[in-house]
Design a protein around this motif. Structure first.
Motif, PDB file in Angstrom:
ATOM      1  N   TYR A   2      -8.091   2.238   8.097  1.00 41.39           N
ATOM      2  CA  TYR A   2      -8.811   2.496   7.013  1.00 41.39           C
ATOM      3  C   TYR A   2     -10.499   2.876   7.156  1.00 41.39           C
ATOM      4  O   TYR A   2     -11.115   3.421   6.318  1.00 41.39           O
ATOM      5  N   ASP A  58      -3.322  11.400  -2.852  1.00 41.44           N
ATOM      6  CA  ASP A  58      -3.419  11.399  -1.449  1.00 41.44           C
ATOM      7  C   ASP A  58      -2.443  10.334  -0.818  1.00 41.44           C
ATOM      8  O   ASP A  58      -2.842   9.145  -0.752  1.00 41.44           O
ATOM      9  N   TYR A  59      -1.701  10.967  -0.129  1.00 42.09           N
ATOM     10  CA  TYR A  59      -0.761   9.983   0.605  1.00 42.09           C
ATOM     11  C   TYR A  59      -1.045   9.333   1.889  1.00 42.09           C
ATOM     12  O   TYR A  59      -0.567   9.000   2.798  1.00 42.09           O
ATOM     13  N   GLN A  90       0.689  -1.131  -0.027  1.00 42.38           N
ATOM     14  CA  GLN A  90       0.085  -0.167  -0.126  1.00 42.38           C
ATOM     15  C   GLN A  90       0.770   1.222  -0.138  1.00 42.38           C
ATOM     16  O   GLN A  90       0.502   2.275  -0.669  1.00 42.38           O
ATOM     17  N   TYR A 119       2.209   1.404  -3.530  1.00 44.56           N
ATOM     18  CA  TYR A 119       1.236   1.895  -4.574  1.00 44.56           C
ATOM     19  C   TYR A 119       0.785   3.294  -4.517  1.00 44.56           C
ATOM     20  O   TYR A 119       0.532   3.825  -5.373  1.00 44.56           O
ATOM     21  N   SER A 120       0.468   3.572  -3.206  1.00 44.93           N
ATOM     22  CA  SER A 120       0.163   5.315  -2.934  1.00 44.93           C
ATOM     23  C   SER A 120       1.025   6.156  -3.560  1.00 44.93           C
ATOM     24  O   SER A 120       0.687   7.061  -4.163  1.00 44.93           O
ATOM     25  N   TRP A 121       2.346   5.985  -3.135  1.00 46.90           N
ATOM     26  CA  TRP A 121       3.211   6.886  -3.525  1.00 46.90           C
ATOM     27  C   TRP A 121       3.445   7.013  -5.061  1.00 46.90           C
ATOM     28  O   TRP A 121       3.811   7.981  -5.638  1.00 46.90           O
ATOM     29  N   THR A 165      -7.287  12.177   8.341  1.00 45.20           N
ATOM     30  CA  THR A 165      -6.033  12.157   7.402  1.00 45.20           C
ATOM     31  C   THR A 165      -4.841  12.301   8.191  1.00 45.20           C
ATOM     32  O   THR A 165      -4.913  12.926   9.337  1.00 45.20           O
ATOM     33  N   GLU A 194      -1.410   7.402  -6.159  1.00 46.65           N
ATOM     34  CA  GLU A 194      -2.349   8.270  -5.675  1.00 46.65           C
ATOM     35  C   GLU A 194      -2.063   9.509  -5.422  1.00 46.65           C
ATOM     36  O   GLU A 194      -0.829   9.773  -5.042  1.00 46.65           O
ATOM     37  N   ARG A 205      -3.214   7.224   2.965  1.00 44.78           N
ATOM     38  CA  ARG A 205      -3.038   5.505   3.254  1.00 44.78           C
ATOM     39  C   ARG A 205      -1.758   5.301   3.527  1.00 44.78           C
ATOM     40  O   ARG A 205      -1.278   4.417   4.465  1.00 44.78           O
ATOM     41  N   ALA A 206      -0.931   5.699   2.437  1.00 43.77           N
ATOM     42  CA  ALA A 206       0.584   5.252   2.598  1.00 43.77           C
ATOM     43  C   ALA A 206       1.341   5.647   3.925  1.00 43.77           C
ATOM     44  O   ALA A 206       2.022   5.012   4.507  1.00 43.77           O
TER      45      ALA A 206
END
Length: 630
Positions: free
Chosen positions: A107, A36-37, A26, A29-31, A114, A34, A39-40
Motif C-alpha cells: 500500500y 486499476d486492479y 480488497q 472490491y477492486s475487481w 504497480t 475499481e 491493489r487486488a
C-alpha cells in the motif's frame, strides 16, 4: 508480559484467520468497483504466497511423519508428543505477520510500483537478491541469533520458546515469539524489497525467494537427513554454502554452536561451527541401510473407513493429535483418499504408522493396508490373512517380543482370533496376543458391584462367552440373547455346575425390558434399544459403537485404557480415543510385554486369567477411562 514476546492475536484461537479477510475483501472490491486492479492483484499474490507457505510446511510435515520412508534417516529418534504439538499449534503466526507487513509495504509503494511495472522474471534481480542475502540477511541473522543465545535475558524471554520443542519438526521452524518473527521478516524481506527498489525485482523472484526461504527453514528442522554425505565429499565447498538437517539439529541439541541461517561459512568465520557437524551427518547417512532399534511391542492395526484414514499423522499432524471426528474440510480430499485406498489394496504392505516409548520399551503401531469393509469381502480374506501373517513373521524375524492384533485383524471368522498363525508357525518367538482378556476385564470392571442381572447381546461371541462365564461365577444373572440353543448350552456347560442356572437364554429384546444393565456385543437399532427401561446404561464391545438414540439412557465407550503417565513421544490419538488412551486390546498387548509373559493369547479367552490380567494392568499404571468402577 514482556514486550514483543506474545502475539497480538494470541487469544483469538482460529479466529485469527479472519485477519486475512481484509486482503480477500480488497481483491473482491477492486475487481468489482475499481478500474486499476493493482491493489487486488497485490493482495491476491500475498494470499497465494501465504497459502503456498502453509502448504509447504504441511508437505514437510507429511514427509517427516511418513515413518516407513524416513525412520532410517531420523536424527533425533524420539517422537513428537502432545505437549510439543500443542506448543507448536500456532506455528503459522509468522505467516500472518508477514501478510500484514507485506500488505502495508504494498500500500505504501503502490503509487510508485504497480503490478504491471513488475516483470515476471529478471535475471539481474536474482543476482541482486543473492548479493543482498549473502551480505545482509546471513550476517544479520547470525549476529542476532548468536546474541539471543549469549544474552540470558533475550534467550529466556524471546528465544527459549523456539527451543522448547525437544524434537525438531518442520512446524518448529515457524514457532517463535513476535520479536523473533519480526526479525525474520526483516531478514527475509530486505533482499526482496532491495531488489525491487533497485528496479530489478520480479514476480518470479518474490515467489521463489519467499517459498525457498521457508523451504530451507523447514529442511533444517525436518529431523531427517536428506543429503547424501557423498555430495559434500565430492563438492567440499558446499559445506560452507548450505546447512543440513543434522547441522541444525546439533544447534537445537547443544545450542552453543551452528548459529547460521542457511550458510555454515558464517559459523566458520565466527568460530562457532560444531566440529561434529559433518561427521554425524555422514554417520547417519551410512547407517541408513542398517537395522535400527527393534521394537519390544507392535500393535497391528488397520484402517476403519476412507474418512478416518485421513486421521493420520502423515496427513494432518494436528488433526491426528485429537480424537477422530468427521470434519467437513476433509470432504474434498475423499476422492483422492479413496484412490489411495485402492492403490494400497493392490500394492501396499504393512507399514510403520506411529510409535512411542514406555519405560525404555519401544512400542510401534503397524498398519495393515486394509479398511473395515474389506474384511467382510470373501475375495479379500486370504489377502488380509497374508498381510497379517507376513507382519507376524517379520516381527518374529527382527526380534519383537509381543504383537497385538487390533479389532478385525483377530476376527474369529478370519483367523480364529490369531490361532491360524500360531498353529501354522509353532516355533514363533514373538508372542501373538488378541488382547481380549483385558478387554473383557475392562468391561466387567465397569459394571457396578450391586448389579444382579445383565442383558448380553453378542452373547456367544468370544468376548460374550467370557463375560457371561465370569459374571455367572459372581452370582449375576445373565440374560444371553441368542437363537442358537447349541451354542448357549455349550457355554452353559463351561460354567461350574452351581452357577449354570445364572445363565439364561433369551431370544427377544423384550426379555430385557426390566433390566437396566445392557452389555452390547451386537449393533442395536433404535427399535431394539427402545426395549431398554429408562435409566439403562449400555456397556459395549461392538464395533462400530452403537448410536446414542436414547436420551434417558447412558452409553459407555468402547473398552479402553489410559497408558501410564511416563509414556514418552506419544502424539497421535487412536481413532476416537482421547489423548493417551488406547483400545483395551492394545493395552492388553502392552501388559503382556511389561509382564514378560511367554504364552500366546489367541483363540478363546481364559476366564481364569481375567482378574490376573486386570491386576497386572493396574500394577503397571494403566487405568480404565470409564467413570464407573466395579
Amino acid at each position: 508480559m514482556v514486550a514483543f514476546s506474545a502475539w497480538p492475536w494470541g487469544n483469538f484461537g482460529n479466529l485469527k484467520y479472519l485477519l486475512y479477510a481484509p486482503l480477500a475483501a480488497q481483491v473482491v472490491y477492486s475487481w468489482a468497483y475499481e478500474q486499476d486492479y493493482s491493489r487486488a492483484l497485490w493482495c491476491l499474490h500475498i494470499l497465494i504466497i501465504c497459502g503456498l507457505k502453509g502448504f509447504l510446511h504441511v508437505l514437510w510435515s507429511v514427509y517427516n511423519n511418513m515413518l516407513w520412508a524416513s525412520r532410517t534417516l531420523r536424527i533425533n529418534p524420539n517422537g513428537v508428543d502432545f505437549k510439543q504439538i500443542d506448543h507448536e499449534w500456532h506455528w503459522d503466526n509468522y505467516i500472518l505477520l508477514q501478510a500484514i507487513i507485506a500488505s502495508i509495504i504494498c500500500y505504501m509503494s503502490l503509487p510508485l510500483m504497480t503490478i504491471n511495472s513488475i516483470p515476471l522474471w529478471n535475471t539481474k534481480g536474482l543476482v541482486a537478491l543473492i548479493v543482498l542475502h549473502v551480505t545482509f540477511s546471513e550476517p544479520l541473522y547470525y549476529f542476532l541469533h548468536r546474541t539471543f543465545h549469549s544474552n540470558t535475558y533475550l534467550f529466556t524471554h524471546y528465544h527459549s520458546f523456539h527451543h522448547s520443542s525437544p524434537v525438531p519438526h518442520p512446524m518448529t521452524s515457524g514457532n517463535a515469539t513476535l520479536l523473533e518473527s519480526l526479525i525474520l521478516c526483516v531478514v527475509a524481506g530486505v533482499p526482496l524489497v532491495g531488489s525491487c527498489l533497485l528496479g530489478v525485482g520480479s514476480l518470479g523472484l518474490i515467489y521463489g525467494y519467499a517459498i525457498m526461504f521457508d523451504f530451507l527453514r523447514c529442511l533444517g528442522h525436518c529431523n531427517v537427513e536428506i543429503f547424501s554425505h557423498k555430495l559434500f565429499e565430492t563438492l567440499p565447498i558446499l559445506r560452507s554454502l548450505i546447512y543440513t538437517p543434522t547441522y541444525h539439529s546439533l544447534h537445537h541439541h547443544e545450542m552453543g554452536t551452528n548459529f547460521c541461517l542457511f550458510m555454515p561459512i558464517f559459523d566458520v568465520l565466527g568460530n562457532t561451527l560444531n566440529s561434529n557437524s559433518w561427521g554425524l551427518q555422514k554417520k547417519i547417512r551410512l547407517s541408513a541401510g542398517e537395522r535400527k532399534r527393534v521394537p519390544e511391542f507392535v500393535f497391528l492395526a488397520h484402517g476403519v473407513d476412507v474418512m478416518s484414514a485421513m486421521h493420520a499423522p502423515f496427513v494432518f499432524r494436528s488433526f491426528a493429535s485429537m480424537p477422530y471426528t468427521t470434519r467437513l474440510f476433509l470432504l474434498p480430499m475423499w476422492p483422492f483418499t479413496f484412490m489411495v485406498m485402492l492403490g494400497m489394496w493392490v500394492w501396499s504392505k504393512t507399514f510403520l504408522f506411529s510409535f512411542y516409548t514406555l519405560r525404555n520399551n519401544l512400542c510401534q503401531t503397524w498398519g495393515v493396508p486394509r479398511f473395515g469393509f474389506q474384511y467382510f469381502l470373501p475375495i479379500a480374506k486370504q489377502g488380509i490373512n497374508n498381510q497379517i501373517e507376513n507382519a507376524i513373521l517379520r516381527a518374529d524375524k527382527i526380534g519383537v517380543k509381543v504383537i497385538s492384533l487390533a479389532a478385525l485383524n483377530k476376527n474369529e471368522a478370519l483367523n480364529g482370533g490369531g490361532t491360524l498363525f500360531v498353529n501354522k508357525h509353532p516355533d514363533l518367538r514373538v508372542r501373538v496376543v488378541h488382547g481380549n482378556t483385558l478387554t473383557a476385564a475392562v468391561i466387567l470392571n465397569e459394571i457396578p458391584k450391586d448389579v444382579k442381572e445383565v442383558f448380553l447381546t453378542g452373547a456367544t461371541s468370544k468376548l460374550g462367552r467370557a463375560i457371561a462365564l465370569y459374571l455367572c461365577r459372581q452370582g449375576v444373572r445373565v440374560l444371553m440373547l441368542t437363537l442358537s440353543v447349541e451354542r448357549f448350552q455349550k457355554i452353559q456347560k463351561e460354567a461350574p455346575v452351581e452357577f449354570q442356572n445364572y445363565l439364561v437364554q433369551v431370544t427377544k429384546y423384550n426379555a430385557a425390558q426390566n433390566c437396566k444393565t445392557w452389555i452390547v456385543g451386537k449393533w442395536l437399532t433404535p427399535r431394539e434399544q427402545s426395549w431398554a427401561p429408562k435409566g439403562t446404561h449400555f456397556h459395549q464391545f461392538v464395533v462400530p459403537p452403537i448410536l446414542n438414540f436414547r436420551r434417558n439412557c447412558t452409553y459407555g465407550d468402547l473398552a479402553a485404557m489410559r497408558l501410564p503417565e511416563d509414556v514418552q513421544g506419544l502424539g497421535t490419538c487412536e481413532y476416537t480415543m482421547d489423548r493417551g488412551v488406547v483400545h483395551a486390546c492394545h493395552a492388553g498387548g502392552v501388559v503382556h510385554m511389561l509382564e514378560g509373559w511367554e504364552h500366546h493369547e489367541v483363540g478363546a479367552i481364559d476366564v481364569d486369567r481375567i482378574d490376573l490380567v486386570w491386576e497386572a494392568a493396574m500394577r503397571h499404571g494403566l487405568r480404565s477411562v470409564s467413570s464407573l468402577t466395579r
